[in-house]
Design an enzyme around this catalytic site. Structure first.
Site, short mmCIF file in Angstrom:
data_model
loop_
_atom_site.label_atom_id
_atom_site.label_comp_id
_atom_site.label_asym_id
_atom_site.label_seq_id
_atom_site.Cartn_x
_atom_site.Cartn_y
_atom_site.Cartn_z
CD GLU A 141 36.77 37.92 42.58
OE1 GLU A 141 36.23 39.02 42.42
OE2 GLU A 141 36.70 37.28 43.64
CB SER A 144 38.25 38.87 46.77
OG SER A 144 37.56 39.40 47.88
#
Length: 323
Positions: free
Chosen positions: A315, A243
């Site tokens: 992230e 992600s």
């Protein structure tokens, strides 16, 4: 480079076999991207790390950390100074029990997937949702990794760390306090989140997890379900960091869905691409550079912001020399 080599090469602390100079990092990261480390150092144990941190600080040599290399984007220039890997802190052991609780200590260098397999073999439940998760225990704790609605902090009891503070560098213990943790945030992160070892950086050395006794076959099935789910969702089809953006409940939709609704799946920048099968994966499709990936991340952020008003938060950690 030459000056750093002469300093470290002639220092007994950095003994042969623990340090490599101008080390290619592409093979050590899940993105398969990035320049070399001026020096890659693997301390043999915690005390060796402490001595090295004191030496590097005294000699004003910059230092950074690398874990499993799965949540970072290493710049095309790589790392200046010394990049430290804790891969030798790789011990797993049961340190105690209380009623049905089993306390398991894992070193920061243990691969998370190895820990979940160890838990299966020892009939211990609690880590099934992390089956197949790339990266190291140290990185998972640092980032407070979250899988299938379970955060790594939900299983924590305590953490041993080292506080980097020049000649005052020392070991310390942390007892888990839920108020210190949040969604993909831990008390071991700085602001901004970085791989750099700065003054007062808390470096995770090991973590103690609270697990429970269970039935081996059931634990194995649940763990393997998560592994297969990751495979079916294309987590490992192409090099990536998983992600790319954090989810934000205030946005109403997962980041991947916002990216998909913005029509960005399949978008390319050089050798980088938004995965056609998952909006929140930015992949190394065709020998991408780190700059390709970073530019594509920024394009996705801008497009989603323009269409929705929401700014996606990466992230992935931008590591190394981006100057």
């Amino acid at each position: 480079m030459n000056n750093l080599f002469s300093i470290l090469h002639n220092t007994p602390l950095f003994q042969e076999g623990t340090i490599e100079f101008y080390k290619p990092l592409k093979p050590l990261t899940s993105y398969k991207i990035g320049g070399p480390a001026e020096a890659l150092f693997c301390p043999k144990d915690e005390d060796h790390l402490k001595e090295a941190l004191i030496f590097l600080s005294k000699n004003k040599i910059s230092a950074s950390l690398i874990g499993g290399g799965t949540n970072i984007l290493v710049s095309d220039k790589g790392f200046r100074g010394v990049l430290i890997s804790l891969k030798n802190l790789n011990k797993i052991e049961i340190i105690g029990e209380s009623e049905n609780k089993v306390f398991v200590r894992a070193g920061a260098g243990v691969l998370t997937d190895k820990l979940t397999k160890w838990a299966v073999e020892n009939s211990l439940s609690g880590l099934e949702c992390f089956g197949g998760l790339p990266g190291s225990v140290g990185g998972a704790v640092f980032m407070n990794a979250r899988c299938y609605d379970v955060s790594i902090s939900d299983r924590l009891k305590s953490i041993k760390y080292i506080l980097a503070d020049g000649d005052k560098t020392e070991f310390a213990e942390y007892e888990y306090n839920p108020s210190d943790w949040d969604y993909k945030a831990s008390p071991f992160q700085q602001n901004p989140v970085s791989t750099e070892i700065t003054k007062n950086r808390k470096i995770v050395l090991s973590a103690v997890f609270t697990l429970t006794h269970g039935i081996k076959e059931e634990i194995a099935v649940k763990t393997e379900e998560k592994v297969q789910d990751r495979i079916s969702k294309g987590h490992f089809k192409e090099p990536s960091a998983g992600s790319t953006f954090k989810n934000n409940r205030a946005f109403g939709l997962p980041s991947g869905k916002l990216i998909e609704d913005a029509g960005l799946k399949g978008l390319c920048e050089g050798g980088a691409q938004v995965a056609p099968w998952h909006g929140n994966f930015i992949i190394n499709k065709h020998d991408a550079s780190a700059s390709d990936i970073k530019t594509l991340i920024e394009k996705v952020q801008k497009t989603v912001k323009d269409k929705t008003g929401f700014l996606l938060e990466p992230e992935v950690i931008f590591a190394g020399d981006w100057g």
